[in-house]
Design a protein around this motif. Structure first.
Motif, PDB file in Angstrom:
ATOM      1  N   VAL A  44       6.954  -2.737 -10.735  1.00  0.00           N
ATOM      2  CA  VAL A  44       7.455  -3.972 -10.124  1.00  0.00           C
ATOM      3  C   VAL A  44       8.917  -4.196 -10.504  1.00  0.00           C
ATOM      4  O   VAL A  44       9.757  -4.533  -9.656  1.00  0.00           O
ATOM      5  N   VAL A  45       9.236  -3.986 -11.771  1.00  0.00           N
ATOM      6  CA  VAL A  45      10.603  -4.180 -12.240  1.00  0.00           C
ATOM      7  C   VAL A  45      11.532  -3.113 -11.661  1.00  0.00           C
ATOM      8  O   VAL A  45      12.638  -3.417 -11.186  1.00  0.00           O
ATOM      9  N   GLU A  46      11.086  -1.848 -11.669  1.00  0.00           N
ATOM     10  CA  GLU A  46      11.930  -0.761 -11.174  1.00  0.00           C
ATOM     11  C   GLU A  46      12.258  -0.923  -9.693  1.00  0.00           C
ATOM     12  O   GLU A  46      13.385  -0.656  -9.262  1.00  0.00           O
ATOM     13  N   THR A  47      11.289  -1.352  -8.902  1.00  0.00           N
ATOM     14  CA  THR A  47      11.508  -1.502  -7.455  1.00  0.00           C
ATOM     15  C   THR A  47      12.112  -2.854  -7.091  1.00  0.00           C
ATOM     16  O   THR A  47      12.377  -3.112  -5.917  1.00  0.00           O
ATOM     17  N   LYS A  48      12.290  -3.715  -8.101  1.00  0.00           N
ATOM     18  CA  LYS A  48      12.815  -5.073  -7.872  1.00  0.00           C
ATOM     19  C   LYS A  48      11.971  -5.821  -6.836  1.00  0.00           C
ATOM     20  O   LYS A  48      12.489  -6.561  -5.993  1.00  0.00           O
ATOM     21  N   LEU A  49      10.661  -5.625  -6.941  1.00  0.00           N
ATOM     22  CA  LEU A  49       9.736  -6.210  -5.961  1.00  0.00           C
ATOM     23  C   LEU A  49       9.870  -7.727  -5.884  1.00  0.00           C
ATOM     24  O   LEU A  49       9.842  -8.309  -4.796  1.00  0.00           O
ATOM     25  N   PHE A  50      10.011  -8.381  -7.041  1.00  0.00           N
ATOM     26  CA  PHE A  50      10.059  -9.841  -7.073  1.00  0.00           C
ATOM     27  C   PHE A  50      11.484 -10.367  -7.243  1.00  0.00           C
ATOM     28  O   PHE A  50      11.683 -11.536  -7.566  1.00  0.00           O
ATOM     29  N   ALA A  51      12.481  -9.526  -7.026  1.00  0.00           N
ATOM     30  CA  ALA A  51      13.865  -9.878  -7.368  1.00  0.00           C
ATOM     31  C   ALA A  51      14.332 -11.183  -6.738  1.00  0.00           C
ATOM     32  O   ALA A  51      15.015 -11.979  -7.381  1.00  0.00           O
ATOM     33  N   THR A  52      13.974 -11.409  -5.487  1.00  0.00           N
ATOM     34  CA  THR A  52      14.424 -12.628  -4.802  1.00  0.00           C
ATOM     35  C   THR A  52      13.275 -13.559  -4.441  1.00  0.00           C
ATOM     36  O   THR A  52      13.476 -14.542  -3.733  1.00  0.00           O
ATOM     37  N   ALA A  53      12.083 -13.251  -4.933  1.00  0.00           N
ATOM     38  CA  ALA A  53      10.893 -14.016  -4.550  1.00  0.00           C
ATOM     39  C   ALA A  53      10.727 -15.264  -5.405  1.00  0.00           C
ATOM     40  O   ALA A  53      10.726 -15.183  -6.636  1.00  0.00           O
ATOM     41  N   LYS A  54      10.596 -16.393  -4.756  1.00  0.00           N
ATOM     42  CA  LYS A  54      10.256 -17.631  -5.455  1.00  0.00           C
ATOM     43  C   LYS A  54       8.743 -17.801  -5.555  1.00  0.00           C
ATOM     44  O   LYS A  54       8.237 -18.411  -6.494  1.00  0.00           O
ATOM     45  N   VAL A  55       8.023 -17.247  -4.546  1.00  0.00           N
ATOM     46  CA  VAL A  55       6.570 -17.333  -4.520  1.00  0.00           C
ATOM     47  C   VAL A  55       6.014 -15.955  -4.164  1.00  0.00           C
ATOM     48  O   VAL A  55       6.498 -15.316  -3.224  1.00  0.00           O
ATOM     49  N   VAL A  56       5.006 -15.505  -4.915  1.00  0.00           N
ATOM     50  CA  VAL A  56       4.367 -14.207  -4.686  1.00  0.00           C
ATOM     51  C   VAL A  56       2.921 -14.418  -4.259  1.00  0.00           C
ATOM     52  O   VAL A  56       2.205 -15.245  -4.840  1.00  0.00           O
ATOM     53  N   GLU A 123       0.452 -19.909   4.406  1.00  0.00           N
ATOM     54  CA  GLU A 123       1.527 -20.348   5.301  1.00  0.00           C
ATOM     55  C   GLU A 123       2.389 -19.167   5.733  1.00  0.00           C
ATOM     56  O   GLU A 123       2.804 -18.341   4.913  1.00  0.00           O
ATOM     57  N   ASP A 124       2.680 -19.088   7.002  1.00  0.00           N
ATOM     58  CA  ASP A 124       3.525 -18.014   7.520  1.00  0.00           C
ATOM     59  C   ASP A 124       4.939 -18.104   6.931  1.00  0.00           C
ATOM     60  O   ASP A 124       5.526 -19.189   6.854  1.00  0.00           O
ATOM     61  N   GLY A 125       5.473 -16.952   6.521  1.00  0.00           N
ATOM     62  CA  GLY A 125       6.848 -16.881   6.050  1.00  0.00           C
ATOM     63  C   GLY A 125       7.122 -17.571   4.737  1.00  0.00           C
ATOM     64  O   GLY A 125       8.277 -17.791   4.380  1.00  0.00           O
ATOM     65  N   ALA A 126       6.070 -17.892   3.982  1.00  0.00           N
ATOM     66  CA  ALA A 126       6.245 -18.689   2.765  1.00  0.00           C
ATOM     67  C   ALA A 126       6.417 -17.855   1.503  1.00  0.00           C
ATOM     68  O   ALA A 126       6.704 -18.411   0.433  1.00  0.00           O
ATOM     69  N   TYR A 127       6.270 -16.534   1.594  1.00  0.00           N
ATOM     70  CA  TYR A 127       6.233 -15.703   0.396  1.00  0.00           C
ATOM     71  C   TYR A 127       7.370 -14.684   0.395  1.00  0.00           C
ATOM     72  O   TYR A 127       7.563 -13.936   1.347  1.00  0.00           O
ATOM     73  N   ALA A 151       2.671  -9.282   7.040  1.00  0.00           N
ATOM     74  CA  ALA A 151       3.914  -9.504   7.789  1.00  0.00           C
ATOM     75  C   ALA A 151       4.081 -10.977   8.149  1.00  0.00           C
ATOM     76  O   ALA A 151       5.197 -11.510   8.121  1.00  0.00           O
ATOM     77  N   ARG A 152       2.989 -11.652   8.488  1.00  0.00           N
ATOM     78  CA  ARG A 152       3.070 -13.081   8.793  1.00  0.00           C
ATOM     79  C   ARG A 152       3.409 -13.890   7.541  1.00  0.00           C
ATOM     80  O   ARG A 152       4.174 -14.850   7.583  1.00  0.00           O
ATOM     81  N   ALA A 153       2.817 -13.505   6.420  1.00  0.00           N
ATOM     82  CA  ALA A 153       2.980 -14.275   5.184  1.00  0.00           C
ATOM     83  C   ALA A 153       4.370 -14.117   4.573  1.00  0.00           C
ATOM     84  O   ALA A 153       4.900 -15.050   3.966  1.00  0.00           O
ATOM     85  N   LEU A 154       4.970 -12.930   4.731  1.00  0.00           N
ATOM     86  CA  LEU A 154       6.258 -12.663   4.100  1.00  0.00           C
ATOM     87  C   LEU A 154       7.414 -13.344   4.837  1.00  0.00           C
ATOM     88  O   LEU A 154       7.430 -13.422   6.058  1.00  0.00           O
ATOM     89  N   ALA A 155       8.377 -13.783   4.056  1.00  0.00           N
ATOM     90  CA  ALA A 155       9.646 -14.241   4.628  1.00  0.00           C
ATOM     91  C   ALA A 155      10.434 -13.017   5.088  1.00  0.00           C
ATOM     92  O   ALA A 155      10.182 -11.898   4.629  1.00  0.00           O
ATOM     93  N   PRO A 156      11.392 -13.185   6.006  1.00  0.00           N
ATOM     94  CA  PRO A 156      12.233 -12.044   6.401  1.00  0.00           C
ATOM     95  C   PRO A 156      12.871 -11.386   5.191  1.00  0.00           C
ATOM     96  O   PRO A 156      13.393 -12.061   4.305  1.00  0.00           O
TER      97      PRO A 156
END
Length: 228
Positions: A44-56, A123-127, A151-156
């Protein structure tokens, strides 16, 4: 009186013991957690998966062990939404979040979610990010529903990390995964998926594979990113 205070204190202690026992009874355990939690965190850290995520969004949280662990280890932990198809697993996730002092703002109550369903209770686009750990090999091979829901759940620009194992060009990663696949199918599960099938289903939903990491025990960590 002193006796009255002592009596109330004894009652409170008994109540706390009962409550702790109830939480312990609700908390399930995954034998794989102790083996995979650190390698997954490092991926997770190496791929920066949560780097800009406020909600996972965690899909298929199971006992709910990874959420509290990640939030305790990450420098800037996001808000964490656990989900699972099993109400009992959701209760376990909530009990673990509560024990860690995270249930509420940091970890809202877990939601019952079937990855094969076309109607997800999120919620769509909330994660900003999503993660699934040891889910795909036991989920129905309804990859369009899984990736469409993500895809629906993720933000752009959001990212979806998956810890599991796949076949690549028809080949298993290590001989143990061929045996693992046979065992899963004998139990009625969908078995080890092909990365090509996942890539195709993801692409249909505007997700592309960005990272493929090879982890211990012949497992992989794959990250798909939603088009911005």
């Amino acid at each position: 009186t002193t006796c009255g205070c002592l009596g109330r204190l004894a009652w409170l202690r008994r109540a706390l013991v009962v409550a702790a026992g109830a939480d312990a009874a609700r908390m399930q355990c995954s034998p794989a957690f102790g083996r995979n939690c650190r390698p997954i965190l490092e991926a997770v850290v190496e791929t920066k998966l949560f780097a800009t995520a406020k909600v996972v969004l965690e899909v298929g949280s199971g006992p709910g062990e990874h959420g509290p662990y990640f939030l305790a280890e990450l420098e800037d932990p996001p808000k964490w939404q656990s989900t699972d198809v099993s109400p009992e697993a959701c209760a376990s996730a909530d009990a673990r979040a509560d024990k860690a002092g995270l249930l509420g703002a940091a970890m809202p109550p877990a939601k019952v979610l079937d990855v094969g369903s076309r109607d997800w209770p999120v919620e769509d686009g909330a994660y900003g990010a999503a993660i699934a750990i040891n889910v795909i090999h036991i989920a129905p091979h309804d990859f369009p529903a899984l990736f469409a829901g993500i895809a629906r759940a993720l933000a752009p620009g959001g990212a979806f990390g998956i810890y599991d194992t796949w076949t690549f060009s028809g080949d298993f990663v290590g001989p143990n995964n061929a045996r693992f696949d046979a065992s899963l199918r004998a139990q009625g599960y969908s078995g080890v998926p092909s990365i090509e099938a996942c890539d195709a289903a993801a692409a249909d939903c505007g997700l592309r594979r960005r990272d493929t990491l090879y982890l211990p025990a012949n497992n992989q960590f794959v990250v798909y990113v939603k088009d911005a």
